[in-house]
Design a protein around this motif. Structure first.
Motif, PDB file in Angstrom:
ATOM      1  N   VAL A 140       0.845  -1.205   0.000  1.00 13.70           N
ATOM      2  CA  VAL A 140       0.000   0.000   0.000  1.00 13.70           C
ATOM      3  C   VAL A 140       0.873   1.245   0.000  1.00 13.70           C
ATOM      4  N   LEU A 162      -4.829   2.215  -7.325  1.00 14.48           N
ATOM      5  CA  LEU A 162      -5.794   2.348  -6.226  1.00 14.48           C
ATOM      6  C   LEU A 162      -6.491   1.014  -5.942  1.00 14.48           C
ATOM      7  N   LYS A 163      -6.811   0.275  -7.000  1.00 14.65           N
ATOM      8  CA  LYS A 163      -7.435  -1.041  -6.828  1.00 14.65           C
ATOM      9  C   LYS A 163      -6.495  -2.004  -6.097  1.00 14.65           C
ATOM     10  N   THR A 166      -6.267  -0.992  -2.504  1.00 11.89           N
ATOM     11  CA  THR A 166      -7.485  -1.402  -1.810  1.00 11.89           C
ATOM     12  C   THR A 166      -7.470  -2.902  -1.524  1.00 11.89           C
ATOM     13  N   LYS A 167      -6.982  -3.680  -2.474  1.00 15.21           N
ATOM     14  CA  LYS A 167      -6.910  -5.129  -2.299  1.00 15.21           C
ATOM     15  C   LYS A 167      -6.016  -5.482  -1.105  1.00 15.21           C
ATOM     16  N   ILE A 169      -5.309  -3.464   1.442  1.00 18.26           N
ATOM     17  CA  ILE A 169      -5.966  -2.988   2.666  1.00 18.26           C
ATOM     18  C   ILE A 169      -7.035  -3.984   3.112  1.00 18.26           C
ATOM     19  N   ASP A 170      -7.788  -4.520   2.147  1.00 16.52           N
ATOM     20  CA  ASP A 170      -8.792  -5.535   2.471  1.00 16.52           C
ATOM     21  C   ASP A 170      -8.140  -6.767   3.111  1.00 16.52           C
ATOM     22  N   CYS A 173      -7.227  -5.932   6.650  1.00 14.46           N
ATOM     23  CA  CYS A 173      -8.430  -5.936   7.500  1.00 14.46           C
ATOM     24  C   CYS A 173      -8.850  -7.363   7.840  1.00 14.46           C
TER      25      CYS A 173
END
Length: 352
Positions: A140, A162-163, A166-167, A169-170, A173
């Motif tokens: 990231v 950005l995708k 985001t992947k 970051i997911d 999480c």
């Protein structure tokens, strides 16, 4: 004939006093004492020697033994232990005390070995955790810095970066959520709400949930022939759903294209049901099987990470099953497939 290992302090004192009194009596006879004098000397010598020797044993030797027991227990003596020290301990033979010390030493050795194993496990866990966290964070970080350095204005890469950010970051999480869930399971904070339900119905629900992922690899789901008859179990339905999702999703991730995942349910002993999830995927080598339920343990780290797992799914599965006071096991062979099986308590209708 007296055996040394069976001698209590009283027996040892009496035996020694008897020897001394006999020697004293023979000495009296040798110097010409009368029979009455000889018997008196024998009796007095026996009594004095017995109590003197017993006093010496109990106040010197057993004082040292008492210190050994205090060192073993390492606590302030309770009333029960004080009674033991005053009344039971003096009756113990040296061999019995030796056995107690050896048993204590063996327990301490086992405790030290467990501490070493736990320390090694802790170091490995922290190392794996650090690696699992750094991978998505650095990814990231790299994408964001690239965007800030000018790629944000480039329509050819900005959305793609950005995708990808985001992947990651997911993934981070999911990792945190899984760690939080394991912590709750281990601490007992997560409650188990048991209810009766048909396990085959839940398996079919999970098959439907994961059907899109299965179609991407043309993997077929099914329940083994002969296992279709409804079996009611008594468990936390949503927790067992999570167990099945993890196991069936893994069978898809590591399954072969145009493969299959088969579920089986067996009534084991009239009290428990055995649920098995089998696939004909890549399988695992035998040396990996004892550790597959450990946190972050991967049989193929690079490939597992590419697939997108957090490395905590099977650890969560194990904790949920054990929270039900049940067991889970795995059988696997490379290029043949894997079978994960876990037990559940049967529902009331199946117990009749």
């Amino acid at each position: 004939m007296l055996k040394a290992k069976n001698l209590s302090p009283q027996k040892l004192a009496a035996f020694t006093a008897f020897i001394l009194s006999v020697v004293m009596a023979l000495g009296c006879l040798f110097i010409g004492a009368t029979l009455q004098q000889t018997l008196l000397a024998l009796g007095l010598t026996f009594i004095v020697a017995y109590f003197l020797y017993l006093y010496t044993l109990q106040n010197f030797i057993y004082r040292k033994i008492k210190l050994i027991y205090k060192f073993i227990y390492q606590t302030k003596a309770s009333k029960r232990e004080e009674f033991f020290n005053k009344n039971i301990l003096p009756l113990k033979t040296i061999e019995e005390v030796s056995e107690d010390v050896e048993k204590w030493a063996s327990q301490k050795k086992e405790e030290l070995e467990n501490l070493r194993r736990n320390e090694a496990f802790r170091k490995e866990f922290l190392l794996n955790l650090s690696h699992e966290l750094k991978t998505p964070i650095f990814a990231v970080q790299g994408y964001i810095h690239t965007l800030l350095d000018g790629a944000l204005e480039d329509p050819n890469v900005n959305k793609d970066f950005l995708k990808k950010a985001t992947k990651n970051i997911d993934r981070l999480c999911r990792l945190i959520d899984d760690l939080d869930e394991i912590s709750k399971l281990e601490s007992g904070e997560m409650t188990i709400n048991k209810e009766q339900f048909v396990i085959q119905d839940l398996i079919r629900d999970v098959f439907d949930t994961l059907s899109i992922k299965a179609r991407q690899k043309d993997i077929k789901f099914g329940i083994k022939k002969g296992c279709e008859a409804p079996v009611q179990v008594y468990a936390d339905k949503e927790k067992i759903r999570q167990v099945l999702i993890n196991l069936i999703e893994n069978s898809v991730k590591y399954g072969k294209t145009e493969g299959q995942t088969i579920a089986s349910v067996y009534n084991m002993d009239g009290k428990r049901a055995l649920v098995e999830i089998s696939d004909n995927g890549t399988g695992m080598a035998e040396e990996h099987l004892p550790r597959v339920f450990e946190r972050f343990y991967r049989t193929d780290r690079a490939r597992s990470r590419d697939i997108g797992g957090t490395g905590l799914g099977l650890a969560i599965v194990k904790h949920i099953v054990e929270a039900h006071d049940q067991t889970i096991n795995v059988r696997s062979k490379v290029e043949v497939g894997s079978t994960f099986g876990f037990t559940l308590e049967l529902g009331r209708e199946n117990l009749l």
